[in-house]
Scaffold this active site. Sequence first.
Site, PDB file in Angstrom:
ATOM      1  N   ILE A   6      34.721  44.932  80.624  1.00  0.00           N
ATOM      2  CA  ILE A   6      34.414  45.601  81.894  1.00  0.00           C
ATOM      3  C   ILE A   6      33.975  47.032  81.683  1.00  0.00           C
ATOM      4  CG2 ILE A   6      35.806  44.197  83.457  1.00  0.00           C
ATOM      5  CD1 ILE A   6      38.034  46.270  83.153  1.00  0.00           C
TER       6      ILE A   6
ATOM      7  N   GLY B 163      36.472  53.184  72.801  1.00  0.00           N
ATOM      8  CA  GLY B 163      36.669  51.759  72.637  1.00  0.00           C
ATOM      9  C   GLY B 163      36.125  50.938  73.772  1.00  0.00           C
ATOM     10  N   LYS B 164      36.286  49.619  73.621  1.00  0.00           N
ATOM     11  CA  LYS B 164      35.838  48.700  74.665  1.00  0.00           C
ATOM     12  C   LYS B 164      36.997  48.322  75.566  1.00  0.00           C
ATOM     13  CE  LYS B 164      31.935  46.053  73.014  1.00  0.00           C
ATOM     14  NZ  LYS B 164      31.504  44.888  72.260  1.00  0.00           N
ATOM     15  N   VAL B 165      36.697  48.074  76.839  1.00  0.00           N
ATOM     16  CA  VAL B 165      37.768  47.701  77.755  1.00  0.00           C
ATOM     17  C   VAL B 165      37.529  46.288  78.278  1.00  0.00           C
ATOM     18  CG1 VAL B 165      39.028  48.353  79.816  1.00  0.00           C
ATOM     19  CG2 VAL B 165      37.941  50.109  78.447  1.00  0.00           C
TER      20      VAL B 165
ATOM     21  N   LYS C 116      42.388  47.905  76.235  1.00  0.00           N
ATOM     22  CA  LYS C 116      41.421  48.743  75.528  1.00  0.00           C
ATOM     23  C   LYS C 116      41.557  48.512  74.042  1.00  0.00           C
ATOM     24  CE  LYS C 116      39.403  53.127  75.664  1.00  0.00           C
ATOM     25  NZ  LYS C 116      39.306  54.333  76.444  1.00  0.00           N
TER      26      LYS C 116
ATOM     27  N   ASP D 221      39.123  64.938  78.322  1.00  0.00           N
ATOM     28  CA  ASP D 221      37.916  64.208  78.709  1.00  0.00           C
ATOM     29  C   ASP D 221      37.983  63.844  80.185  1.00  0.00           C
ATOM     30  OD1 ASP D 221      35.427  63.126  78.397  1.00  0.00           O
ATOM     31  OD2 ASP D 221      36.121  61.276  77.452  1.00  0.00           O
TER      32      ASP D 221
END
Length: 998
Positions: free
Chosen positions: A691, A697-699, A713, A821
């Site tokens: 998503i 990273g990727k979620v 994550k 961030d």
Amino acid sequence: MVFFIPIIFFFTTLLSSPATILCLNQEGLYLQRVKNSLDDPDSALFSWNDRDDTPCSWFGISCNPSTSSVSSVDLSNANVAGPFPSVICHLENLTSLVLYNNSINSTLPLDISSCRSLRYLDLSQNLLTGALPHTLADLPDLRHLDLTGNNFSGEIPNSFGRFQKLEVISLVYNLFDGSLPAFFGNVSSLKMLNLSYNPFVPGRIPAEFGNLTELEVLWLTDCSLVGEIPDSLGRLKKMKDLDLAINNLHGPIPSSLVGMSSVVQIEFYNNSLSGNFPPGMSNLTSLRLLDASMNELSGPIPDELCSLPLESLNLYENRFEGKLPASIADSPNLYELRLFKNFLTGALPENLGKNSALKWLDVSSNKLSGEIPATLCEKGELEELLMIQNSFSGKIPASLGDCGSLTRVRLGHNKLSGEVPAGVWGLPRVYLLELVENQFSGSIGKTIAGATNLSLLLISRNNFSGEIPDKIGWVENLVEFSADHNRLSGALPESILNLGQLGNLDLHNNQLSGKLPSKIESWKKLNELNLANNQLSGKIPDGIGKLSVLNYLDLSGNQFSGKVPLGLQNLKLNLLNLSRNHLSGDLPPSLAKDMYKNSFLGNTGLCGSIKSLCENTTQTKSQGYIWVLRSMFILASLVFVVGVVLFYLKYRNFKKAKRAIDKSKWTLMSFHKLGFSEYEILECLDEDNVIGSGASGKVYKVVLGNGEAVAVKKLWGGAKRACESEDLEKGRAPDDGFEAEVETLGKIRHKNIVKLWCCCTTRDCKLLVYEYMPNGSLGDLLHSRKGGLLDWPTRYKIAVDSAEGLSYLHHDCVPPIVHRDVKSNNILLDGDFGARVADFGVAKVVDMSGKGPKSMSVIAGSCGYIAPEYAYTLRVNEKSDIYSFGVVILELVTGRLPIDPEFGEKDLVKWVCTSLDQKGVDDVIDPKLEACYRAEICKVLNIGLVCTSPLPINRPSMRRVVKMLQEVGMEIHPKANKKDGKLSPYYYEDTSDLGSVA
Ligand SMILES: *[C@@H]1O[C@H](CO)[C@@H](O)[C@H](O)[C@H]1NC(C)=O
């Protein structure tokens, strides 16, 4: 034999000379130790080498030329980090130590008192914490102590009343939360006492300060002061700058204050002072600036005040009444006069502007009357003339037509009349000309061709007549032209199509006739077109379908004929009104629906297109029948609504119960290696479930067996490779504090922070399992087509929620956590659009007590959100988060991306600032937001602006941001939000503009 000795000696010196390290004197060696104790990412201390004899030539070091002993160390802006280098106190002749703007991050040690010779100590803008050492007062020669902008807290030590020679002390912008100490009244040598912006417990201004006869500057802004201003302050004959703004001071301005005969500047704004100005103000012959705005002062503005050589007189939002004294016009230096929102009556003094080079005049929202003085621009410097909402009458003096310096003219809501002088139409620098709701007559001057800067021309509700001049097409920067409710006649000039920037054209209720210009599609930016109630005729040009940003179209009450252009159905219109014309033929298919019925009423030629369009003739017959139908319908909807509510309540309880079970299941899991359902999670980590994907990273969205969703994550980096290849050698080196960090994050429990359920590091794979947020990220929602879902109340709530989340990280976590961030993509929204701060992917726990923040020198943050100071200091602290959060606020207000090709070189922050300057606040606010929230939006915008101040010191703490945001919400009581006054230069402008909108 005898001559061998010198030869040997010669050789030994020769041999030993490379090792001159022996020659660096003791002071140099101490400084070497200082160097070793500091983290120096920019090699600022490169020149501190061990080959010199003395440190006197080193960067930042000065010596006494005769003794070569170090007298001063100045490492301002060197970007060094680490604990306070106490060794430096071994330099016995050190008189001056300046470490301004670095990252000194320890407490200040007690042994600072061994710096016996110190006279000048500047540690401002660092990260010092803890209590102030009471031993500072033991430094016998200390004259200058500047600790501005640190994180010192607690009480100011009692010993500080014992300083013998101290002249300057600044503790501004710290976290002192004890009481504001009266013992400073004993330090009789003080010239400057600056304690502003500390969260002191509420208390009075100590009367003892009246003993500080040498005092020149007393700066106590935002110190939680209550009670009255003590009479004793009047004894301060040398006082130059008295600033008591933003407190809760009550009572009158004491009459003794006129004894401060040297005073140049007085700031009382944002208190609750009441009563009249004391008599004798004319004794303050040096006074240049007086800002007493936003109090409850009353009575007339004293004549005396106006005879002073003031440069700026700010009295808006008080209860002054009566006339403005004529002598105000005699003040030779008055260049700024703001008396906005009072109850002033009578006329402006006749000669205003004659003796002083008046630049800004704001008398909006009073009860002033009479004519506009012809002398206002006599010195040729008048830039802003704001007189909205008064009862001024008569003509605009012709002299204003020669006032080439004017940029902003607002005369709306008065009783002005006559023709507008030709020169006024064509003023070359004016970008806003507002004459709304007066009784002006005559026509729009041809001279308007000279108004090359004009972007807002607002002349609605007057008696303007005649044709719109052809020259209007020369005003290339025109963005809004509103002239509704006048008597303009004739056809629209063809040249009006040259206005390529035009966004809003409102000419309704006039007597315009003729056809619309045929090439209407050249209005590429036209958003709103209102020509209702004129006598326009002919066809509606087909080009109208090409106005892709048009969303408000009202041509009702004219004599347009022919067909409704097919292209209209392609537009995303919020309002379409073509009623009461002579249109005929078929409607475009997607408009031929019942819901558009009202758009076409009163066009007999369209009757066939929508069945119910012309039905009102048959209505009387079947009224009874309709009544029965209607009541049945109402009943049915009632039943339906009740059903839905009941169902929802049931469902919610059901869900709650379910969630509770799940929660208890999850909370049992600690942040150690877990054996629970990691297989379940790992199985679902396929690309179909992704998503989102970010820097760290990727979620994935994972729906667990129990139906509950979580966001997982998977971190990039070493772990990424590890996740993909199974045959990874086991037993890698223990991780770089990752687990410790995650454990800290896992402990965070706050309603506005995304919960980290757990973390698994099985098979060397780093997975963070978070709660799933159904509405995704704020960034995605705000900047997509769905941006319209977010109305102002929702956006406001998101701002408050996320501010609370960040405030928790900064102020309530031990050690504090800097997010590093903050951006709209890291603010996630739950099912009810409650906002939660997410992704500490790059956040590091700032260990205030530990060693230097070494790992901080890795670039963090996202483009458009990075605080300016970060670019050259690489220093991260809470203030950089606050900057980024300010950018998020600006996104919420403007609906724009933090960087956008449309801004050119600029980012959102710069764009907002320049647009505010050049075009005013309405150009900045997201047009999707409803106008009725304008006042509130302006206030939030201001908060965004302070947060994005270029200087970190000017940014409020996150705790303060929360408070300011909440105060915006408490609109009901006008005083409730007074604290956010004077936050930025735009504040004045905004407040005065607010009046005119109402
Ligand atoms: C400090 O100054 C004094 C007097 O000028 C001098 O005697 C002494 O040597 C100096 N100290 C050092 C370490 O140079």
